[in-house]
Scaffold this motif. Structure first.
Motif, PDB file in Angstrom:
ATOM      1  N   SER A  96       0.835  -1.191   0.000  1.00 34.29           N
ATOM      2  CA  SER A  96       0.000   0.000   0.000  1.00 34.29           C
ATOM      3  C   SER A  96       0.874   1.246   0.000  1.00 34.29           C
ATOM      4  N   GLU A  97       0.699   2.135   0.991  1.00 35.78           N
ATOM      5  CA  GLU A  97       1.478   3.385   1.018  1.00 35.78           C
ATOM      6  C   GLU A  97       2.827   3.238   1.705  1.00 35.78           C
ATOM      7  N   ILE A  98       3.174   2.062   2.174  1.00 38.03           N
ATOM      8  CA  ILE A  98       4.422   1.863   2.911  1.00 38.03           C
ATOM      9  C   ILE A  98       5.598   1.700   1.945  1.00 38.03           C
ATOM     10  N   ALA A  99       6.624   2.525   2.124  1.00 40.57           N
ATOM     11  CA  ALA A  99       7.821   2.468   1.283  1.00 40.57           C
ATOM     12  C   ALA A  99       8.921   1.629   1.910  1.00 40.57           C
ATOM     13  N   GLU A 100       8.935   1.583   3.264  1.00 39.60           N
ATOM     14  CA  GLU A 100      10.058   0.931   3.937  1.00 39.60           C
ATOM     15  C   GLU A 100       9.632   0.397   5.300  1.00 39.60           C
TER      16      GLU A 100
END
Length: 131
Positions: A96-100
């Motif tokens: 989803s919106e999680i990059a790391e």
């Protein structure tokens, strides 16, 4: 007041944290409830969406509730973070919106949101989070 629920996952004295796409601050995984959701329902949904794992609702344990100035919001806007531990199945992966996804210690407070400072201090005081 921004009402959020967060998952506290600790391994070897470090706590799981996430950074959203386009952000430079780390937050504990979780999010806002949808209408009619309980804390645990919100937590299970948000963690599935963000980290691609399934929390076991039967293992959810309330760790504490913390309030502070909401990061990135005007002065006076506060966030209430209701925190739970819970066992999970699957492999952690940013979605989803999680990059790391990162594992932070008490020495990493310069990288986290204000409410997370309170949570980190609590975890360190109880011996769960290491320096």
């Amino acid at each position: 007041m921004i009402d959020k629920v967060a998952w506290i996952e600790l391994v070897d004295g470090r706590v799981l944290s996430t950074r959203s796409k386009g952000k430079d601050t780390y937050y504990l995984p979780g999010g806002k409830r949808e209408p009619g959701e309980s804390d645990v329902e919100t937590l299970v949904r948000e963690i599935s969406e963000e980290l691609s794992v399934q929390l076991d609702p039967a293992t959810a344990v309330h760790l504490g509730t913390f309030e502070a100035q909401a990061h990135g919001h005007p002065t006076g806007v506060t966030v209430r973070m209701t925190c739970y531990t819970a066992q999970y199945s699957g492999t952690l992966a940013a979605a989803s919106e999680i990059a790391e996804i990162v594992w932070l210690s008490a020495a990493d407070t310069a990288r986290i949101a204000p409410v997370d400072h309170l949570i980190f201090a609590h975890l360190q005081a109880t011996g769960l989070l290491h320096r």
